[in-house]
Design a protein around this motif. Structure first.
Motif, PDB file in Angstrom:
ATOM      1  N   THR A 184      41.294  29.923  42.769  1.00  0.00           N
ATOM      2  CA  THR A 184      40.344  30.960  42.787  1.00  0.00           C
ATOM      3  C   THR A 184      40.970  31.824  41.850  1.00  0.00           C
ATOM      4  OG1 THR A 184      39.630  30.212  45.160  1.00  0.00           O
ATOM      5  CG2 THR A 184      39.391  32.855  44.130  1.00  0.00           C
ATOM      6  N   ILE A 185      42.545  32.433  42.233  1.00  0.00           N
ATOM      7  CA  ILE A 185      43.049  33.345  41.240  1.00  0.00           C
ATOM      8  C   ILE A 185      42.931  33.125  39.868  1.00  0.00           C
ATOM      9  CG2 ILE A 185      45.383  34.325  40.902  1.00  0.00           C
ATOM     10  CD1 ILE A 185      46.054  33.663  43.813  1.00  0.00           C
ATOM     11  N   VAL A 186      43.223  32.005  39.275  1.00  0.00           N
ATOM     12  CA  VAL A 186      43.188  31.610  37.976  1.00  0.00           C
ATOM     13  C   VAL A 186      41.642  31.679  37.467  1.00  0.00           C
ATOM     14  CG1 VAL A 186      43.198  29.391  36.381  1.00  0.00           C
ATOM     15  CG2 VAL A 186      45.139  29.800  37.962  1.00  0.00           C
ATOM     16  N   TYR A 225      39.637  33.114  33.746  1.00  0.00           N
ATOM     17  CA  TYR A 225      38.283  32.611  33.126  1.00  0.00           C
ATOM     18  C   TYR A 225      37.195  33.826  33.358  1.00  0.00           C
ATOM     19  CZ  TYR A 225      40.386  27.958  32.941  1.00  0.00           C
ATOM     20  OH  TYR A 225      41.136  26.795  32.468  1.00  0.00           O
ATOM     21  N   LEU A 226      37.045  34.304  34.271  1.00  0.00           N
ATOM     22  CA  LEU A 226      36.135  35.344  34.444  1.00  0.00           C
ATOM     23  C   LEU A 226      36.430  36.680  33.503  1.00  0.00           C
ATOM     24  CD1 LEU A 226      34.837  35.252  38.425  1.00  0.00           C
ATOM     25  CD2 LEU A 226      33.950  33.908  36.133  1.00  0.00           C
ATOM     26  N   THR A 227      37.573  37.008  33.579  1.00  0.00           N
ATOM     27  CA  THR A 227      38.007  38.181  33.028  1.00  0.00           C
ATOM     28  C   THR A 227      38.229  37.978  31.579  1.00  0.00           C
ATOM     29  OG1 THR A 227      39.231  38.792  34.879  1.00  0.00           O
ATOM     30  CG2 THR A 227      39.742  40.201  32.960  1.00  0.00           C
ATOM     31  N   ARG A 228      38.856  36.813  30.978  1.00  0.00           N
ATOM     32  CA  ARG A 228      39.275  36.701  29.607  1.00  0.00           C
ATOM     33  C   ARG A 228      38.055  35.817  29.116  1.00  0.00           C
ATOM     34  NH1 ARG A 228      43.166  40.739  29.156  1.00  0.00           N
ATOM     35  NH2 ARG A 228      44.412  40.373  31.128  1.00  0.00           N
ATOM     36  N   GLY A 229      37.183  34.977  29.797  1.00  0.00           N
ATOM     37  CA  GLY A 229      36.157  34.174  29.061  1.00  0.00           C
ATOM     38  C   GLY A 229      36.588  32.706  29.006  1.00  0.00           C
ATOM     39  N   ARG A 253      28.623  35.779  42.923  1.00  0.00           N
ATOM     40  CA  ARG A 253      28.156  34.364  43.546  1.00  0.00           C
ATOM     41  C   ARG A 253      29.420  33.671  43.332  1.00  0.00           C
ATOM     42  NH1 ARG A 253      22.218  33.425  40.697  1.00  0.00           N
ATOM     43  NH2 ARG A 253      21.227  34.936  42.026  1.00  0.00           N
ATOM     44  N   LEU A 254      30.275  33.520  42.326  1.00  0.00           N
ATOM     45  CA  LEU A 254      31.595  32.748  42.305  1.00  0.00           C
ATOM     46  C   LEU A 254      32.627  33.124  43.222  1.00  0.00           C
ATOM     47  CD1 LEU A 254      31.721  32.459  38.366  1.00  0.00           C
ATOM     48  CD2 LEU A 254      31.084  30.626  39.958  1.00  0.00           C
ATOM     49  N   VAL A 255      32.746  34.238  43.518  1.00  0.00           N
ATOM     50  CA  VAL A 255      33.582  34.733  44.671  1.00  0.00           C
ATOM     51  C   VAL A 255      32.983  34.165  45.861  1.00  0.00           C
ATOM     52  CG1 VAL A 255      34.491  36.833  45.735  1.00  0.00           C
ATOM     53  CG2 VAL A 255      34.505  36.839  43.324  1.00  0.00           C
ATOM     54  N   VAL A 256      31.865  34.223  46.286  1.00  0.00           N
ATOM     55  CA  VAL A 256      31.401  33.996  47.682  1.00  0.00           C
ATOM     56  C   VAL A 256      31.611  32.194  47.586  1.00  0.00           C
ATOM     57  CG1 VAL A 256      29.385  33.404  49.163  1.00  0.00           C
ATOM     58  CG2 VAL A 256      29.860  35.626  47.933  1.00  0.00           C
ATOM     59  N   ALA A 257      31.230  31.639  46.357  1.00  0.00           N
ATOM     60  CA  ALA A 257      31.450  30.169  46.689  1.00  0.00           C
ATOM     61  C   ALA A 257      32.990  29.807  46.413  1.00  0.00           C
ATOM     62  CB  ALA A 257      31.146  29.559  45.085  1.00  0.00           C
ATOM     63  N   ALA A 258      34.014  30.548  46.044  1.00  0.00           N
ATOM     64  CA  ALA A 258      35.364  30.355  46.193  1.00  0.00           C
ATOM     65  C   ALA A 258      35.745  30.281  47.681  1.00  0.00           C
ATOM     66  CB  ALA A 258      36.112  31.247  45.368  1.00  0.00           C
ATOM     67  N   LEU A 259      35.350  31.447  48.354  1.00  0.00           N
ATOM     68  CA  LEU A 259      35.795  31.639  49.698  1.00  0.00           C
ATOM     69  C   LEU A 259      35.092  30.464  50.446  1.00  0.00           C
ATOM     70  CD1 LEU A 259      34.733  35.387  49.906  1.00  0.00           C
ATOM     71  CD2 LEU A 259      36.978  34.530  49.753  1.00  0.00           C
ATOM     72  N   ILE A 260      33.948  30.004  50.284  1.00  0.00           N
ATOM     73  CA  ILE A 260      33.445  28.873  51.104  1.00  0.00           C
ATOM     74  C   ILE A 260      34.198  27.724  50.605  1.00  0.00           C
ATOM     75  CG2 ILE A 260      31.525  27.492  51.212  1.00  0.00           C
ATOM     76  CD1 ILE A 260      29.690  29.680  50.637  1.00  0.00           C
ATOM     77  N   GLY A 261      34.701  27.642  49.492  1.00  0.00           N
ATOM     78  CA  GLY A 261      35.546  26.259  48.940  1.00  0.00           C
ATOM     79  C   GLY A 261      37.070  26.358  49.704  1.00  0.00           C
ATOM     80  N   ILE A 262      37.630  27.480  49.639  1.00  0.00           N
ATOM     81  CA  ILE A 262      38.771  27.660  50.300  1.00  0.00           C
ATOM     82  C   ILE A 262      38.620  27.151  52.103  1.00  0.00           C
ATOM     83  CG2 ILE A 262      40.472  29.454  51.120  1.00  0.00           C
ATOM     84  CD1 ILE A 262      39.672  30.818  48.457  1.00  0.00           C
ATOM     85  N   SER A 263      37.788  27.874  52.415  1.00  0.00           N
ATOM     86  CA  SER A 263      37.413  27.681  54.012  1.00  0.00           C
ATOM     87  C   SER A 263      37.099  26.169  54.070  1.00  0.00           C
ATOM     88  CB  SER A 263      35.996  28.247  54.358  1.00  0.00           C
ATOM     89  OG  SER A 263      36.409  29.904  54.271  1.00  0.00           O
ATOM     90  N   LYS A 320      39.602  42.644  43.490  1.00  0.00           N
ATOM     91  CA  LYS A 320      39.786  43.916  43.232  1.00  0.00           C
ATOM     92  C   LYS A 320      39.948  44.086  41.769  1.00  0.00           C
ATOM     93  CE  LYS A 320      40.473  48.498  43.984  1.00  0.00           C
ATOM     94  NZ  LYS A 320      39.423  49.391  44.223  1.00  0.00           N
ATOM     95  N   MET A 321      40.298  43.126  41.390  1.00  0.00           N
ATOM     96  CA  MET A 321      40.749  43.137  39.798  1.00  0.00           C
ATOM     97  C   MET A 321      39.708  43.008  38.791  1.00  0.00           C
ATOM     98  SD  MET A 321      44.334  40.926  39.833  1.00  0.00           S
ATOM     99  CE  MET A 321      45.729  41.391  41.097  1.00  0.00           C
ATOM    100  N   LEU A 322      38.681  42.369  39.543  1.00  0.00           N
ATOM    101  CA  LEU A 322      37.347  42.296  38.641  1.00  0.00           C
ATOM    102  C   LEU A 322      36.571  43.634  38.314  1.00  0.00           C
ATOM    103  CD1 LEU A 322      35.915  39.079  40.351  1.00  0.00           C
ATOM    104  CD2 LEU A 322      36.808  39.255  38.010  1.00  0.00           C
ATOM    105  N   PRO A 323      35.825  43.785  37.546  1.00  0.00           N
ATOM    106  CA  PRO A 323      35.115  44.986  37.237  1.00  0.00           C
ATOM    107  C   PRO A 323      33.986  45.441  38.174  1.00  0.00           C
ATOM    108  CG  PRO A 323      35.212  43.333  35.198  1.00  0.00           C
ATOM    109  CD  PRO A 323      35.673  42.768  36.100  1.00  0.00           C
ATOM    110  N   ALA A 324      34.190  46.410  38.574  1.00  0.00           N
ATOM    111  CA  ALA A 324      33.254  46.917  39.570  1.00  0.00           C
ATOM    112  C   ALA A 324      32.218  47.874  38.917  1.00  0.00           C
ATOM    113  CB  ALA A 324      33.892  47.475  40.715  1.00  0.00           C
TER     114      ALA A 324
END
Length: 377
Positions: A175-177, A182-186, A298-308, A340-344
Motif C-alpha cells: 500500500t505504501i509503495v 505509483y500514485l504520486t510518481r506515475g 477508491r484505491l485507498v479504500v481498496a487497499a484498506l479492504i485488502g489489508i483487512s 496524508k502524503m497524497l494531494p488533497a
C-alpha cells in the motif's frame, strides 16, 4: 488549583502523553519478569540444517555469539522498540508536525494500546520489525525504482523472519509503495513490471518457507542442537515451543479452529477498543474524503479492504488474535500517514482537542496498558 484542573479537563493531551510514557515503563518492568518462551527460541534457531522458516533473526545473532543469553531477548527487543518509537516520532513530525492541534492525533495513535504499548507487551516477537520497516518506507524518498527495490528487500527480510509477514505487514508495505511511488510518481512499463516481479518473488519465498521450511531432522536432535546455542542449557523450559518448526499448516488451522469458541469471546472487547478510536477513524475518513482524486480515494479504500482481508486470513490460520488485531490497527495508522502524503482538495480539520467525548476516549485508551497476545489483556 481549580483553574489548572479546569484546563486539564478541557485540554488534557500533554498529561495523557505523560501517562502513556509511565504506562509503557510499567509494561516493560512487568514484561522483563516473564519467561520469553517464543522470542528466546527464535534467537537460537538458525540455518545450521539448511533453509528453514523463522530462522533469520537467529542466524544474525549466531554471527555475533555462539551462546545466547536470555537477557538478549529483552535487550534486542528493547532496542528495536526504541528505534521504532523514534522512527514513528520522526514520521509524525514529518507528516503532521508536533503542535497543540496535532497532539490529540498523536496521543490516539502513539498512545493506542494497539501500538507501542502492545509492542512493549510482545517484546521480542517479530511483529515490530514489520512496523519499523514500513515506517522507514514512509520516511525515505520514493521517486525512483530504488524505493520499490528497498520495499521488496524489506518484504523479503520480513518473510525470512516469519513467513506470516506476507499477510501481516507486506500488504501495508505494498500500500505504501503504491501510494508513495505509483500514485504520486506515475506508472510506466518498467516500474510496473519491476513491482510485479518483486511481489512474485516475495510470494514464492513465502510458499517455500511455509511448505518446505520445516526442520529436516528429528525434533529430539533439533532440541539437542538448540541446547548447544543456549547460555544456560538447563533452561529446557524455554525450548517447549520447538514443535512449531515441525507443525504443518493444516495442524495450525486445526488448532486455531479448535480454540475458536473460546477465543471468539474476545471479539466484543476488540470491537470496543476499535470503537474507542472513533475520533481517529473519523479523521482518517475525512482525510480520504479530502483527496483530490476520486481514483486515489477508491484505491485507498481498496487497499484498506485488502489489508483487512489479509488479517481475516490470519485469524483463520493462527490464534494470536490480540496480536493480529493490534497489528491490523497499526497498519491502519501507517496507511493514514501514507494517505496524508497524497494531494488533497482541501485541508482536513484536526481532531478537536476540546471535545469532551474525544477527551474521555483518549483518557480511556491511555489507561489501557496493552491488548495482549491471544486473548484481550
Amino acid at each position: 488549583m481549580s483553574t489548572i484542573a479546569a484546563n486539564l479537563r478541557q485540554n488534557p493531551w500533554r498529561l495523557l502523553l505523560a501517562i502513556n510514557a509511565a504506562v509503557i515503563v510499567g509494561v516493560f518492568v512487568h514484561k522483563i519478569q516473564l519467561p520469553p518462551y517464543v522470542p528466546y527460541i527464535h534467537l537460537l534457531v538458525d540455518y545450521h540444517f539448511g533453509f528453514i522458516k523463522r530462522a533469520l533473526i537467529g542466524a544474525i545473532v549466531a554471527l555475533f555469539t555462539d551462546r545466547v543469553p536470555v537477557w538478549l531477548v529483552f535487550a534486542l527487543g528493547g532496542a528495536t522498540w526504541l528505534v521504532t518509537a523514534g522512527l514513528y516520532a520522526r514520521l509524525f513530525q514529518k507528516t503532521f508536525g508536533f503542535t497543540a492541534k496535532t497532539l490529540p492525533l498523536f496521543v490516539f495513535v502513539a498512545g493506542s494500546p494497539f501500538f507501542l504499548k502492545n509492542f512493549m507487551h510482545t517484546l521480542g516477537h517479530f511483529d515490530i520489525y514489520g512496523c519499523a520497516l514500513a515506517i522507514v518506507l514512509l520516511l525515505m524518498p520514493a521517486g525512483s525504482l530504488l524505493f520499490v527495490a528497498t520495499a521488496a528487500l524489506f518484504a523479503t527480510v520480513l518473510v525470512l523472519i516469519h513467513h506470516i509477514h506476507l499477510l501481516m505487514y507486506v500488504p501495508v508495505i505494498i500500500t505504501i509503495v503504491v501510494i508513495r511511488h505509483y500514485l504520486t510518481r506515475g506508472r510506466n512499463r518498467t516500474n510496473v513490471a519491476f513491482g510485479a516481479v518483486a511481489f512474485a518473488t516475495v510470494s514464492a519465498l513465502f510458499f517455500a518457507a511455509q511448505f518446505w521450511g520445516t526442520m529436516p531432522i528429528p525434533e529430539a536432535d533439533f532440541v539437542a542442537y538448540l541446547k548447544t546455542r543456549m547460555a544456560d542449557p538447563s533452561r529446557t523450559d524455554l525450548l517447549q515451543f520447538a514443535y512449531i518448526w515441525y507443525q504443518p499448516l493444516a495442524k495450525e488451522i486445526s488448532d486455531t479452529w479448535g480454540r475458536l469458541p473460546h477465543n471468539i469471546l474476545g471479539v466484543p472487547v476488540f470491537a470496543l477498543l476499535i470503537w474507542l478510536h472513533t475520533p481517529l477513524w473519523r479523521y482518517f475518513a475525512s482525510l480520504i474524503g479530502a483527496l483530490a482524486s476520486e481514483t486515489h480515494r477508491r484505491l485507498v479504500v481498496a487497499a484498506l479492504i485488502g489489508i483487512s482481508l489479509a488479517y481475516l486470513v490470519m485469524f483463520a490460520m493462527v490464534f494470536d488474535y490480540s496480536r493480529w488485531i493490534s497489528n491490523w490497527a497499526v497498519c491502519m495508522f501507517l496507511t493514514l500517514h501514507a494517505v496524508k502524503m497524497l494531494p488533497a482538495a482541501r485541508e482536513t480539520p484536526p481532531i478537536l482537542a476540546e471535545d469532551q467525548k474525544t477527551n474521555i476516549f483518549g483518557m480511556i485508551l491511555t489507561l489501557i496498558p496493552r491488548v495482549g497476545i491471544v486473548r484481550p489483556f
